[in-house]
Design a protein around this motif. Structure first.
Motif, PDB file in Angstrom:
ATOM      1  N   UNK A 145       0.824  -1.213   0.000  1.00 45.49           N
ATOM      2  CA  UNK A 145       0.000   0.000   0.000  1.00 45.49           C
ATOM      3  C   UNK A 145       0.859   1.263   0.000  1.00 45.49           C
ATOM      4  N   UNK A 146       1.917   1.254   0.815  1.00 43.76           N
ATOM      5  CA  UNK A 146       2.830   2.406   0.844  1.00 43.76           C
ATOM      6  C   UNK A 146       3.527   2.576  -0.500  1.00 43.76           C
ATOM      7  N   UNK A 147       3.985   1.449  -1.067  1.00 46.17           N
ATOM      8  CA  UNK A 147       4.664   1.519  -2.379  1.00 46.17           C
ATOM      9  C   UNK A 147       3.720   2.086  -3.437  1.00 46.17           C
ATOM     10  N   UNK A 148       2.441   1.688  -3.379  1.00 48.54           N
ATOM     11  CA  UNK A 148       1.489   2.187  -4.368  1.00 48.54           C
ATOM     12  C   UNK A 148       1.285   3.696  -4.194  1.00 48.54           C
ATOM     13  N   UNK A 149       1.332   4.170  -2.964  1.00 48.00           N
ATOM     14  CA  UNK A 149       1.221   5.621  -2.744  1.00 48.00           C
ATOM     15  C   UNK A 149       2.446   6.346  -3.285  1.00 48.00           C
ATOM     16  N   UNK A 150       3.610   5.726  -3.169  1.00 53.80           N
ATOM     17  CA  UNK A 150       4.817   6.309  -3.775  1.00 53.80           C
ATOM     18  C   UNK A 150       4.678   6.336  -5.301  1.00 53.80           C
ATOM     19  N   UNK A 151       4.093   5.268  -5.852  1.00 46.09           N
ATOM     20  CA  UNK A 151       3.888   5.227  -7.311  1.00 46.09           C
ATOM     21  C   UNK A 151       2.976   6.368  -7.759  1.00 46.09           C
ATOM     22  N   UNK A 152       2.006   6.705  -6.930  1.00 46.49           N
ATOM     23  CA  UNK A 152       1.130   7.838  -7.245  1.00 46.49           C
ATOM     24  C   UNK A 152       1.934   9.142  -7.224  1.00 46.49           C
ATOM     25  N   UNK A 153       2.778   9.293  -6.231  1.00 44.07           N
ATOM     26  CA  UNK A 153       3.631  10.497  -6.162  1.00 44.07           C
ATOM     27  C   UNK A 153       4.516  10.581  -7.413  1.00 44.07           C
ATOM     28  N   UNK A 154       5.133   9.455  -7.773  1.00 44.92           N
ATOM     29  CA  UNK A 154       5.986   9.431  -8.964  1.00 44.92           C
ATOM     30  C   UNK A 154       5.191   9.831 -10.209  1.00 44.92           C
ATOM     31  N   UNK A 155       3.952   9.375 -10.302  1.00 47.65           N
ATOM     32  CA  UNK A 155       3.140   9.670 -11.493  1.00 47.65           C
ATOM     33  C   UNK A 155       2.798  11.158 -11.593  1.00 47.65           C
ATOM     34  N   UNK A 156       2.866  11.860 -10.461  1.00 44.78           N
ATOM     35  CA  UNK A 156       2.455  13.272 -10.451  1.00 44.78           C
ATOM     36  C   UNK A 156       3.636  14.239 -10.418  1.00 44.78           C
ATOM     37  N   UNK A 157       4.858  13.718 -10.389  1.00 45.11           N
ATOM     38  CA  UNK A 157       6.016  14.591 -10.154  1.00 45.11           C
ATOM     39  C   UNK A 157       6.221  15.605 -11.293  1.00 45.11           C
ATOM     40  N   UNK A 158       5.810  15.228 -12.508  1.00 42.60           N
ATOM     41  CA  UNK A 158       5.951  16.172 -13.632  1.00 42.60           C
ATOM     42  C   UNK A 158       4.684  16.994 -13.876  1.00 42.60           C
ATOM     43  N   UNK A 159       3.823  17.034 -12.869  1.00 41.81           N
ATOM     44  CA  UNK A 159       2.585  17.831 -12.942  1.00 41.81           C
ATOM     45  C   UNK A 159       1.769  17.550 -14.211  1.00 41.81           C
ATOM     46  N   UNK A 160       1.344  16.299 -14.384  1.00 34.30           N
ATOM     47  CA  UNK A 160       0.603  15.939 -15.606  1.00 34.30           C
ATOM     48  C   UNK A 160      -0.793  16.568 -15.641  1.00 34.30           C
ATOM     49  N   UNK A 161      -1.336  16.683 -16.845  1.00 35.31           N
ATOM     50  CA  UNK A 161      -2.729  17.122 -17.016  1.00 35.31           C
ATOM     51  C   UNK A 161      -3.689  15.960 -16.829  1.00 35.31           C
ATOM     52  N   UNK A 162      -3.147  14.757 -16.967  1.00 30.75           N
ATOM     53  CA  UNK A 162      -3.980  13.559 -17.015  1.00 30.75           C
ATOM     54  C   UNK A 162      -3.319  12.440 -16.216  1.00 30.75           C
ATOM     55  N   UNK A 163      -4.089  11.805 -15.326  1.00 34.70           N
ATOM     56  CA  UNK A 163      -3.583  10.633 -14.619  1.00 34.70           C
ATOM     57  C   UNK A 163      -4.394   9.414 -15.038  1.00 34.70           C
ATOM     58  N   UNK A 164      -3.697   8.410 -15.574  1.00 33.59           N
ATOM     59  CA  UNK A 164      -4.340   7.162 -15.992  1.00 33.59           C
ATOM     60  C   UNK A 164      -3.980   6.080 -14.981  1.00 33.59           C
ATOM     61  N   UNK A 165      -4.993   5.524 -14.343  1.00 29.33           N
ATOM     62  CA  UNK A 165      -4.750   4.506 -13.318  1.00 29.33           C
ATOM     63  C   UNK A 165      -5.467   3.220 -13.712  1.00 29.33           C
ATOM     64  N   UNK A 166      -4.697   2.174 -13.987  1.00 29.44           N
ATOM     65  CA  UNK A 166      -5.258   0.895 -14.422  1.00 29.44           C
ATOM     66  C   UNK A 166      -5.305  -0.071 -13.234  1.00 29.44           C
ATOM     67  N   UNK A 167      -6.487  -0.288 -12.687  1.00 26.52           N
ATOM     68  CA  UNK A 167      -6.679  -1.145 -11.508  1.00 26.52           C
ATOM     69  C   UNK A 167      -5.728  -0.760 -10.369  1.00 26.52           C
ATOM     70  N   UNK A 168      -5.701   0.526  -9.989  1.00 30.43           N
ATOM     71  CA  UNK A 168      -4.700   0.977  -9.010  1.00 30.43           C
ATOM     72  C   UNK A 168      -4.842   0.328  -7.632  1.00 30.43           C
ATOM     73  N   UNK A 169      -6.034  -0.172  -7.325  1.00 37.08           N
ATOM     74  CA  UNK A 169      -6.216  -0.794  -6.009  1.00 37.08           C
ATOM     75  C   UNK A 169      -6.286  -2.319  -6.115  1.00 37.08           C
ATOM     76  N   UNK A 170      -6.001  -2.839  -7.311  1.00 41.00           N
ATOM     77  CA  UNK A 170      -6.173  -4.273  -7.571  1.00 41.00           C
ATOM     78  C   UNK A 170      -5.300  -5.194  -6.741  1.00 41.00           C
ATOM     79  N   UNK A 171      -4.161  -4.674  -6.239  1.00 38.92           N
ATOM     80  CA  UNK A 171      -3.278  -5.527  -5.429  1.00 38.92           C
ATOM     81  C   UNK A 171      -3.387  -5.228  -3.945  1.00 38.92           C
ATOM     82  N   UNK A 172      -4.338  -4.380  -3.580  1.00 41.23           N
ATOM     83  CA  UNK A 172      -4.372  -3.894  -2.201  1.00 41.23           C
ATOM     84  C   UNK A 172      -5.498  -4.517  -1.382  1.00 41.23           C
TER      85      UNK A 172
END
Ligand SMILES: Nc1ncnc2c1ncn2[C@@H]1O[C@H](COP(=O)(O)OP(=O)(O)O)[C@@H](O)[C@H]1O
Ligand SMILES: [Mg+2]
Length: 222
Positions: A145-172
């Motif tokens: 769960x913590x790693x997945x939250x880090x992955x979310x931070x990584x996905x937002x570091x370049x300030x994207x206009x769009x976030x695509x999440x494919x089954x983001x909670x599927x392993x949690x």
């Protein structure tokens, strides 16, 4: 960046019927969207087309005014690096890098000015997801769960206009899944990117502003 899908057809091989069969929708920027549907219905396929990881057999995917199939590979690289964040079912953090180093990886191709702000952005985002104390930790020493939250931070570091999440909670587990969903929604309202989540969790889907159903190659809005 509005997303426009026009008469999209995606077929992996000639003998099978199309996975996506004439899909046309417009997804205005800044909202929250979920895509639900049975396993194998083409949810990931659709997300990959929007994310320029793949292209349709016919029809168009437009990101803003750019038709993805007509863009050069350099343009597509820039779109993927700067405009779009990706989160998958597994976090895909590199085990040999710390949390901070993982988060800063997508910043490496960017210019100096952008890089200079990145450390502050990383710290602010880690604070948002409640992981400031893990900045120098290695993924192997953290929960999924913590790693997945880090992955979310990584996905937002370049300030994207769009976030695509494919089954983001599927392993949690349920508790981590709820926490991650709450975080995605909090970050979306704060940073105002468009959030598109593929899920088979109706609980997750129902928290998004608009839900699309994908069945038999066709899409309908709930
Ligand atoms: N790269 C590929 N090559 C061939 N068939 C594929 C490929 N990717 C997906 N498919 C097929 O397309 C269909 C939709 O897959 P997918 O988009 O992964 O569905 P979902 O994410 O909804 O489970 C499935 O029948 C799958 O087997
Ligand atoms: Mg899938």
């Amino acid at each position: 960046m509005d997303i426009t899908l026009i008469n999209l057809i995606k077929q992996y091989n000639d003998t099978d019927k199309p996975v996506l069969n004439d899909i046309s929708i417009k997804i205005p920027e800044g909202g929250t969207y979920s895509i639900v549907g049975p396993s194998g219905s083409g949810k990931s396929t659709l997300l990959n087309l929007i994310g320029t990881l793949d292209f349709p057999n016919s029809g168009e995917v437009k990101l803003g005014s750019i038709v993805t199939a007509n863009a050069s590979s350099k343009e597509l690289e820039e779109i993927r690096n700067r405009k779009i964040g990706f989160v998958f079912q597994t976090h895909m953090l590199l085990p040999q890098l710390t949390v901070l180093e993982n988060i800063l990886l997508p910043v490496l191709p960017r210019g100096k000015v952008h890089q200079e702000g990145a450390l502050e952005r990383a710290k602010a985002l880690l604070n948002e997801v409640g992981l400031s104390n893990k900045i120098d930790s290695f993924p192997g020493k953290m929960s999924i769960g913590e790693c997945q939250r880090v992955a979310v931070v990584r996905s937002l570091i370049n300030e994207p206009d769009l976030l695509l999440a494919d089954e983001p909670t599927g392993s949690l587990d349920r508790e981590s899944a709820t926490k991650l969903t709450d975080l995605l929604l909090k970050l979306q309202s704060q940073y105002n990117f468009t959030l598109i989540t593929v899920t088979h969790s109706l609980e997750l889907a129902n928290q998004m502003g608009v839900t699309y159903n994908l069945v038999d190659g066709k899409i309908t809005q709930n």
